[in-house]
Design an enzyme around this catalytic site. Structure first.
Site: not given
Ligand code: PRP
Ligand code: URA
Length: 214
Positions: A109, A113, A205, A208
């Site tokens: 993400r 945005t 997150d 993380d």
């Molecule tokens: C997180 C999560 C989803 C997304 C959800 O990933 O694992 O993929 O956010 O958010 P959304 O419904 O608003 O799209 P992130 O972008 O943090 O990436 P990561 O898994 O690499 O940490």
């Molecule tokens: N992605 C995450 O990992 N946690 C949230 O709460 C939203 C998006």
């Protein structure tokens, strides 16, 4: 809380799931335990989400008698993980369905945005012929799930189930608006998003916390 149609949405209501979600929510839970809990919750919700996988009977000989017994029909399902956080859920599904094929969709993400930014994709070439289990722990704005579902639809996948650990109404509405036929299974349906598009109360997150990159 449920302003969305609930026909295709399954919130798994079970004391074991609730207990494990509470541990996941706790900011003191360390990555090793967090990963294990994600896997355990995935196993529990997959049991519900996969309840209607097609089956067929075949004749088997037990040590005692012959019988018609049920087995999964057709090609093995494909489990598709949204990177990074979806990887722990892929591993859990593979313990249930070791014959499953695996696809990966990399996206993160954008911090400003909150839109998903794709960076990788690798899917089984015959995904159109398989039941698809799309996994991502968090269904927040729904942007990542919708982008993944768009990609799967473009590859011809028609039977797709989305499994997430924590969802919220905004994410469910986004998925239902774009892909009304996709079923959604979550372990918890939270209240809302905050100003940073994080789920409240949520668990923070997920990527993380899984990989210790806070
Ligand atoms: C997180 C999560 C989803 C997304 C959800 O990933 O694992 O993929 O956010 O958010 P959304 O419904 O608003 O799209 P992130 O972008 O943090 O990436 P990561 O898994 O690499 O940490
Ligand atoms: N992605 C995450 O990992 N946690 C949230 O709460 C939203 C998006």
């Amino acid at each position: 809380m449920t302003d969305f149609p609930t026909a295709n949405v399954n919130v798994v209501d079970h004391p074991l799931v609730a207990h494990k979600i509470t541990l996941l929510r706790d900011a003191a839970t360390k990555p090793a335990e967090f990963r294990s809990l994600c896997e355990e919750v995935t196993l529990l919700i997959a049991y519900e989400a996969l309840r209607d996988l097609p089956t067929a009977t075949r004749r088997v000989t037990t040590p005692v008698a012959e019988t018609d017994a049920e087995e999964l029909a057709g090609l093995a399902p494909a489990v598709v993980g949204i990177l990074r956080a979806g990887l722990v859920m892929v591993d859990a599904i593979l313990t249930l369905l070791p014959q499953a094929r695996v696809g990966h969709l990399g996206m993160y993400r954008d911090p400003q945005t909150h839109e998903p930014v794709p960076y990788y994709d690798k899917l089984p070439s015959d995904i159109a012929e398989r039941e698809v289990i799309l996994v991502d722990p968090m269904l927040a704005t729904g942007g990542s799930a919708v982008a993944a579902l768009d990609h799967l639809a473009a590859e011809g996948a028609t039977n797709v189930r989305l499994l997430s650990i924590v969802g919220c109404p905004e994410g469910v509405e986004a998925v239902q608006g774009a892909h009304p036929n996709a079923s959604i299974t979550v372990a918890a349906m939270d209240e809302r998003l905050n100003e940073h598009a994080y789920i409240v109360p949520g668990l923070g997150d997920a990527g993380d916390r899984i990989y210790g990159t806070l």
